[in-house]
Enzyme design. Structure first.
Site, PDB file in Angstrom:
ATOM      1  N   PRO A 119      90.503 -20.812  15.535  1.00  0.00           N
ATOM      2  CA  PRO A 119      90.647 -20.613  16.965  1.00  0.00           C
ATOM      3  C   PRO A 119      89.582 -21.330  17.769  1.00  0.00           C
ATOM      4  O   PRO A 119      88.411 -21.384  17.391  1.00  0.00           O
ATOM      5  CB  PRO A 119      90.458 -19.108  17.105  1.00  0.00           C
ATOM      6  CG  PRO A 119      89.633 -18.707  15.932  1.00  0.00           C
ATOM      7  CD  PRO A 119      89.593 -19.825  14.961  1.00  0.00           C
ATOM      8  N   GLU A 120      90.007 -21.842  18.903  1.00  0.00           N
ATOM      9  CA  GLU A 120      89.087 -22.396  19.874  1.00  0.00           C
ATOM     10  C   GLU A 120      89.084 -21.447  21.078  1.00  0.00           C
ATOM     11  O   GLU A 120      89.649 -20.362  21.000  1.00  0.00           O
ATOM     12  CB  GLU A 120      89.521 -23.817  20.262  1.00  0.00           C
ATOM     13  CG  GLU A 120      89.672 -24.719  19.039  1.00  0.00           C
ATOM     14  CD  GLU A 120      90.156 -26.117  19.375  1.00  0.00           C
ATOM     15  OE1 GLU A 120      89.767 -26.636  20.417  1.00  0.00           O
ATOM     16  OE2 GLU A 120      90.928 -26.682  18.582  1.00  0.00           O
TER      17      GLU A 120
ATOM     18  N   ARG B 153      89.438 -18.281   4.006  1.00  0.00           N
ATOM     19  CA  ARG B 153      88.379 -19.187   3.565  1.00  0.00           C
ATOM     20  C   ARG B 153      86.988 -18.568   3.637  1.00  0.00           C
ATOM     21  O   ARG B 153      86.020 -19.184   3.221  1.00  0.00           O
ATOM     22  CB  ARG B 153      88.443 -20.483   4.373  1.00  0.00           C
ATOM     23  CG  ARG B 153      89.679 -21.301   4.016  1.00  0.00           C
ATOM     24  CD  ARG B 153      89.823 -22.531   4.872  1.00  0.00           C
ATOM     25  NE  ARG B 153      88.862 -23.552   4.511  1.00  0.00           N
ATOM     26  CZ  ARG B 153      88.802 -24.740   5.118  1.00  0.00           C
ATOM     27  NH1 ARG B 153      89.642 -25.029   6.080  1.00  0.00           N
ATOM     28  NH2 ARG B 153      87.926 -25.624   4.737  1.00  0.00           N
TER      29      ARG B 153
END
Length: 286
Positions: free
Chosen positions: A2-3, A125
DNA sequence: CGGAGTGTTAGTCG
DNA sequence: CCGACTAACACTCC
Protein backbone atom coordinates in the site's frame (compact mmCIF):
# COMPACT_ATOMS: atom_id res chain seq x y z
CA UNK A 1 1.39 -3.27 -1.11
CA UNK A 2 0.00 0.00 0.00
CA UNK A 3 0.92 3.57 -0.69
CA UNK A 4 -0.71 6.67 0.72
CA UNK A 5 -4.19 6.24 -0.87
CA UNK A 6 -4.48 2.62 0.25
CA UNK A 7 -3.28 3.31 3.79
CA UNK A 8 -5.59 6.33 3.99
CA UNK A 9 -8.53 4.17 2.89
CA UNK A 10 -7.73 1.46 5.42
CA UNK A 11 -7.31 4.06 8.17
CA UNK A 12 -10.67 5.69 7.42
CA UNK A 13 -12.39 2.32 7.37
CA UNK A 14 -10.83 1.20 10.63
CA UNK A 15 -11.45 4.39 12.57
CA UNK A 16 -15.16 3.88 13.30
CA UNK A 17 -14.76 0.26 14.43
CA UNK A 18 -11.65 0.84 16.53
CA UNK A 19 -12.21 4.24 18.15
CA UNK A 20 -12.82 4.10 21.91
CA UNK A 21 -12.45 0.31 21.95
CA UNK A 22 -10.44 -1.39 24.66
CA UNK A 23 -7.76 -3.85 23.60
CA UNK A 24 -8.53 -6.99 25.58
CA UNK A 25 -5.89 -9.37 24.32
CA UNK A 26 -2.87 -9.86 22.08
CA UNK A 27 -1.70 -13.00 20.33
CA UNK A 28 1.57 -13.06 18.41
CA UNK A 29 2.90 -16.01 16.44
CA UNK A 30 5.85 -14.22 14.83
CA UNK A 31 7.56 -12.08 17.42
CA UNK A 32 9.99 -10.75 14.80
CA UNK A 33 7.22 -8.44 13.55
CA UNK A 34 7.17 -6.62 16.90
CA UNK A 35 9.76 -3.86 17.24
CA UNK A 36 9.50 -3.83 21.02
CA UNK A 37 9.61 -6.85 23.34
CA UNK A 38 6.31 -8.70 23.54
CA UNK A 39 6.18 -7.98 27.28
CA UNK A 40 6.28 -4.29 26.42
CA UNK A 41 3.21 -4.76 24.20
CA UNK A 42 1.49 -6.64 27.03
CA UNK A 43 2.13 -3.74 29.36
CA UNK A 44 1.37 -0.73 27.14
CA UNK A 45 -1.04 -2.07 24.52
CA UNK A 46 -3.20 -4.67 26.23
CA UNK A 47 -5.75 -3.06 28.54
CA UNK A 48 -5.53 0.33 26.87
CA UNK A 49 -8.23 2.13 24.92
CA UNK A 50 -7.77 3.27 21.31
CA UNK A 51 -8.19 7.04 21.44
CA UNK A 52 -7.24 7.98 17.88
CA UNK A 53 -6.83 6.35 14.46
CA UNK A 54 -4.76 8.21 11.91
CA UNK A 55 -2.15 7.96 9.17
CA UNK A 56 1.32 9.40 8.66
CA UNK A 57 3.14 8.60 5.39
CA UNK A 58 2.34 4.91 4.79
CA UNK A 59 1.88 4.11 8.47
CA UNK A 60 -1.32 3.57 10.44
CA UNK A 61 -1.24 5.14 13.91
CA UNK A 62 -3.39 4.00 16.80
CA UNK A 63 -3.24 6.41 19.73
CA UNK A 64 -3.63 4.60 23.06
CA UNK A 65 -4.81 5.64 26.52
CA UNK A 66 -1.53 4.26 27.89
CA UNK A 67 0.27 7.27 26.44
CA UNK A 68 1.77 5.20 23.64
CA UNK A 69 1.00 5.15 19.93
CA UNK A 70 0.94 1.91 18.00
CA UNK A 71 2.62 2.32 14.60
CA UNK A 72 1.62 -0.30 12.03
CA UNK A 73 3.56 -0.52 8.77
CA UNK A 74 2.13 -2.88 6.15
CA UNK A 75 5.21 -2.72 3.90
CA UNK A 76 4.61 -4.87 0.79
CA UNK A 77 2.06 -7.49 1.80
CA UNK A 78 0.68 -6.56 5.21
CA UNK A 79 -3.08 -6.72 5.75
CA UNK A 80 -5.32 -5.54 8.56
CA UNK A 81 -8.56 -7.43 8.73
CA UNK A 82 -11.24 -6.53 11.21
CA UNK A 83 -13.92 -9.04 12.10
CA UNK A 84 -16.94 -8.37 14.26
CA UNK A 85 -19.14 -11.19 15.50
CA UNK A 86 -22.42 -9.85 14.20
CA UNK A 87 -21.04 -8.02 11.21
CA UNK A 88 -18.06 -9.71 9.55
CA UNK A 89 -16.16 -7.12 7.60
CA UNK A 90 -12.87 -7.22 5.87
CA UNK A 91 -10.74 -4.13 6.01
CA UNK A 92 -7.61 -3.34 4.14
CA UNK A 93 -4.83 -5.32 2.62
CA UNK A 94 -4.46 -7.32 -0.51
CA UNK A 95 -5.63 -10.82 -1.19
CA UNK A 96 -3.65 -13.88 -0.42
CA UNK A 97 -4.56 -16.30 -3.16
CA UNK A 98 -6.53 -19.22 -1.87
CA UNK A 99 -6.62 -17.87 1.67
CA UNK A 100 -9.94 -16.15 2.12
CA UNK A 101 -10.57 -16.86 5.78
CA UNK A 102 -9.04 -15.20 8.81
CA UNK A 103 -7.16 -16.14 10.77
CA UNK A 104 -5.06 -18.06 8.27
CA UNK A 105 -1.49 -19.29 8.04
CA UNK A 106 -0.26 -15.75 7.39
CA UNK A 107 -2.01 -14.28 10.42
CA UNK A 108 0.82 -13.38 12.78
CA UNK A 109 -0.77 -10.90 15.18
CA UNK A 110 -4.32 -10.84 16.58
CA UNK A 111 -5.93 -8.22 18.80
CA UNK A 112 -9.02 -9.15 20.78
CA UNK A 113 -11.57 -6.38 21.04
CA UNK A 114 -14.91 -6.00 22.86
CA UNK A 115 -17.94 -8.08 21.79
CA UNK A 116 -15.75 -10.76 20.24
CA UNK A 117 -14.33 -8.51 17.54
CA UNK A 118 -10.81 -9.19 16.29
CA UNK A 119 -8.18 -7.27 14.41
CA UNK A 120 -5.92 -9.61 12.42
CA UNK A 121 -2.56 -8.72 10.95
CA UNK A 122 -1.59 -10.95 8.02
CA UNK A 123 1.64 -10.59 6.11
CA UNK A 124 2.93 -13.17 3.63
CA UNK A 125 6.37 -11.66 3.20
CA UNK A 126 6.62 -10.55 6.83
CA UNK A 127 8.25 -7.20 6.09
CA UNK A 128 5.61 -5.30 8.04
CA UNK A 129 5.95 -4.35 11.69
CA UNK A 130 4.19 -3.11 14.80
CA UNK A 131 5.94 -0.61 17.04
CA UNK A 132 5.02 1.24 20.22
CA UNK A 133 6.32 4.77 20.60
CA UNK A 134 5.50 7.24 23.39
CA UNK A 135 2.87 9.56 21.92
CA UNK A 136 4.73 12.58 23.26
CA UNK A 137 7.81 11.42 21.31
CA UNK A 138 6.01 10.87 17.99
CA UNK A 139 7.13 14.16 16.55
CA UNK A 140 10.79 13.48 17.11
CA UNK A 141 10.28 9.86 16.01
CA UNK A 142 9.10 11.16 12.62
CA UNK A 143 11.41 14.15 12.39
CA UNK A 144 13.15 12.91 9.26
CA UNK A 145 9.92 12.16 7.41
CA UNK A 146 9.02 14.47 4.52
CA UNK A 147 5.82 16.53 4.21
CA UNK A 148 2.36 15.07 3.57
CA UNK A 149 1.58 15.72 -0.11
CA UNK A 150 -2.17 16.15 0.39
CA UNK A 151 -1.82 18.84 2.99
CA UNK A 152 -2.60 22.44 2.03
CA UNK A 153 0.83 23.63 3.01
CA UNK A 154 2.53 21.24 0.61
CA UNK A 155 3.45 23.63 -2.20
CA UNK A 156 5.92 23.83 -5.05
CA UNK A 157 8.19 25.92 -2.85
CA UNK A 158 8.16 23.19 -0.22
CA UNK A 159 8.94 20.43 -2.72
CA UNK A 160 11.71 22.52 -4.29
CA UNK A 161 13.24 22.96 -0.84
CA UNK A 162 12.97 19.23 -0.14
CA UNK A 163 14.60 18.38 -3.47
CA UNK A 164 17.48 20.79 -2.98
CA UNK A 165 19.86 18.37 -1.32
CA UNK A 166 19.13 15.61 -3.86
CA UNK A 167 20.26 17.30 -7.07
CA UNK A 168 22.26 14.32 -8.27
CA UNK A 169 19.46 11.80 -7.84
CA UNK A 170 16.86 10.92 -10.46
CA UNK A 171 13.51 12.57 -9.85
CA UNK A 172 11.99 9.11 -9.38
CA UNK A 173 14.50 8.14 -6.68
CA UNK A 174 13.89 11.46 -4.92
CA UNK A 175 10.10 11.09 -4.92
CA UNK A 176 10.36 7.54 -3.57
CA UNK A 177 12.54 8.84 -0.74
CA UNK A 178 10.23 9.21 2.27
CA UNK A 179 12.45 11.90 3.79
CA UNK A 180 11.82 14.06 0.70
CA UNK A 181 8.07 13.44 0.50
CA UNK A 182 5.93 11.08 2.57
CA UNK A 183 3.56 8.54 1.10
CA UNK A 184 4.45 8.06 -2.54
CA UNK A 185 5.43 4.58 -3.74
CA UNK A 186 6.20 2.95 -7.03
CA UNK A 187 2.75 3.17 -8.62
CA UNK A 188 1.96 6.77 -7.80
CA UNK A 189 5.45 8.04 -8.59
CA UNK A 190 5.15 6.61 -12.10
CA UNK A 191 1.64 8.01 -12.47
CA UNK A 192 2.60 11.44 -11.12
CA UNK A 193 5.66 11.73 -13.38
CA UNK A 194 3.54 10.86 -16.38
CA UNK A 195 0.91 13.42 -15.40
CA UNK A 196 3.64 16.03 -14.99
CA UNK A 197 5.34 15.10 -18.28
CA UNK A 198 8.65 14.32 -16.58
CA UNK A 199 10.90 11.40 -17.45
CA UNK A 200 11.66 9.30 -14.34
CA UNK A 201 15.41 9.40 -15.05
CA UNK A 202 15.56 13.21 -15.13
CA UNK A 203 18.12 14.49 -12.63
CA UNK A 204 16.60 16.60 -9.87
CA UNK A 205 19.04 19.42 -10.53
CA UNK A 206 17.70 19.64 -14.09
CA UNK A 207 14.06 20.03 -13.05
CA UNK A 208 12.88 23.60 -13.66
CA UNK A 209 10.71 25.62 -11.28
CA UNK A 210 7.72 25.43 -13.62
CA UNK A 211 8.14 21.66 -13.74
CA UNK A 212 8.19 21.41 -9.95
CA UNK A 213 4.90 23.30 -9.96
CA UNK A 214 3.45 20.87 -12.50
CA UNK A 215 4.75 17.98 -10.42
CA UNK A 216 3.07 19.21 -7.25
CA UNK A 217 -0.23 19.64 -9.06
CA UNK A 218 0.15 16.17 -10.58
CA UNK A 219 0.97 14.50 -7.24
CA UNK A 220 -2.00 16.10 -5.49
CA UNK A 221 -4.34 15.23 -8.34
CA UNK A 222 -3.20 11.62 -8.60
CA UNK A 223 -3.23 10.95 -4.86
CA UNK A 224 -6.59 12.62 -4.42
CA UNK A 225 -8.32 10.72 -7.21
CA UNK A 226 -6.69 7.48 -6.09
CA UNK A 227 -7.93 8.03 -2.56
CA UNK A 228 -11.44 8.77 -3.86
CA UNK A 229 -11.17 5.50 -5.81
CA UNK A 230 -10.20 3.82 -2.49
CA UNK A 231 -6.77 2.93 -3.83
CA UNK A 232 -5.29 0.66 -6.42
CA UNK A 233 -5.55 -3.07 -6.16
CA UNK A 234 -4.29 -5.99 -8.12
CA UNK A 235 -6.55 -9.00 -8.29
CA UNK A 236 -9.48 -9.31 -5.90
CA UNK A 237 -8.56 -6.93 -3.08
CA UNK A 238 -11.48 -5.87 -0.96
CA UNK A 239 -11.74 -2.78 1.18
CA UNK A 240 -13.88 -2.34 4.25
CA UNK A 241 -17.05 -2.00 2.26
CA UNK A 242 -16.40 -5.17 0.30
CA UNK A 243 -15.46 -3.24 -2.81
CA UNK A 244 -12.28 -3.24 -4.83
CA UNK A 245 -10.04 -0.21 -5.00
CA UNK A 246 -10.79 1.08 -8.48
CA UNK A 247 -7.76 3.18 -9.31
CA UNK A 248 -6.27 0.23 -11.22
CA UNK A 249 -8.65 1.04 -14.06
CA UNK A 250 -7.58 4.68 -14.12
CA UNK A 251 -3.82 4.23 -14.13
CA UNK A 252 -2.13 5.60 -17.23
CA UNK A 253 1.31 3.96 -17.15
CA UNK A 254 1.90 1.59 -14.23
CA UNK A 255 1.75 -2.03 -15.39
CA UNK A 256 0.87 -0.96 -18.95
CA UNK A 257 4.11 -1.95 -20.69
CA UNK A 258 3.53 -2.29 -24.42
CA UNK A 259 0.02 -0.86 -24.24
CA UNK A 260 -0.67 2.41 -26.06
CA UNK A 261 -0.10 5.69 -24.24
CA UNK A 262 -3.48 7.30 -23.53
CA UNK A 263 -2.18 10.62 -24.81
CA UNK A 264 -0.09 9.76 -27.88
CA UNK A 265 -0.74 6.06 -28.53
CA UNK A 266 2.94 5.09 -28.47
CA UNK A 267 3.67 1.95 -26.46
CA UNK A 268 4.44 2.47 -22.78
CA UNK A 269 8.01 1.48 -21.98
CA UNK A 270 9.26 -0.33 -18.89
CA UNK A 271 12.80 0.04 -17.54
CA UNK A 272 14.51 0.01 -14.15
CA UNK A 273 15.08 3.33 -12.36
CA UNK A 274 16.17 3.63 -8.74
CA UNK A 275 16.11 -0.15 -8.61
CA UNK A 276 12.37 -0.28 -9.33
CA UNK A 277 10.30 -1.29 -12.32
CA UNK A 278 9.47 2.00 -14.04
CA UNK A 279 6.80 2.79 -16.62
CA UNK A 280 6.74 5.85 -18.83
CA UNK A 281 6.01 7.25 -22.27
CA UNK A 282 9.11 8.29 -24.17
CA UNK A 283 7.20 10.90 -26.15
CA UNK A 284 5.05 12.51 -23.47
CA UNK A 285 7.70 12.61 -20.74
CA UNK A 286 10.83 14.73 -21.14
C1' DC B 1 12.01 -26.39 -12.17
C1' DG B 2 14.88 -22.06 -12.12
C1' DG B 3 15.01 -17.34 -12.16
C1' DA B 4 12.96 -12.94 -12.29
C1' DG B 5 9.78 -9.84 -10.44
C1' DT B 6 6.50 -7.92 -6.61
C1' DG B 7 2.80 -2.18 -3.98
C1' DT B 8 8.79 -1.06 1.07
C1' DT B 9 12.59 0.46 3.41
C1' DA B 10 16.76 -0.19 6.53
C1' DG B 11 21.36 -1.09 6.24
C1' DT B 12 25.86 -1.16 3.94
C1' DC B 13 29.36 0.53 1.19
C1' DG B 14 31.78 3.74 -1.81
C1' DC C 1 25.71 13.63 3.69
C1' DC C 2 24.28 11.32 -0.81
C1' DG C 3 23.09 7.63 -3.72
C1' DA C 4 23.33 3.00 -5.56
C1' DC C 5 22.66 -1.53 -4.26
C1' DT C 6 21.04 -5.34 -1.50
C1' DA C 7 18.73 -8.02 1.91
C1' DA C 8 14.70 -9.09 4.59
C1' DC C 9 10.74 -13.03 2.80
C1' DA C 10 7.13 -15.76 0.34
C1' DC C 11 4.80 -16.23 -3.56
C1' DT C 12 3.51 -15.89 -8.71
C1' DC C 13 4.63 -15.87 -13.35
C1' DC C 14 7.18 -17.09 -17.43
Amino acid sequence: MPELPEVETITRDLAPVLLRKKILGLKVSKVRLLKNPQSFFQRHLVGSVITSVSRRAKMILLGLSSGYTLIIHLKMTGQLVWHGLSKPMRIGGHPITGVDKVPNRYTYITLSLPRGAKLYFNDTRTFGYWQLVKSAALKSHFHRLGPEPLQENFTAAVLAQQLKSHGRASIKAALLNQTVLAGLGNIYVDESLFAAGLKPTRLVAEVKTTEVKKLVRAIKLILLSATVARGTSFSNYRDGLGRSGTYWDKRLVYGRRGEPCRRCSRPILKTVVAGRGTHFCAKCQK
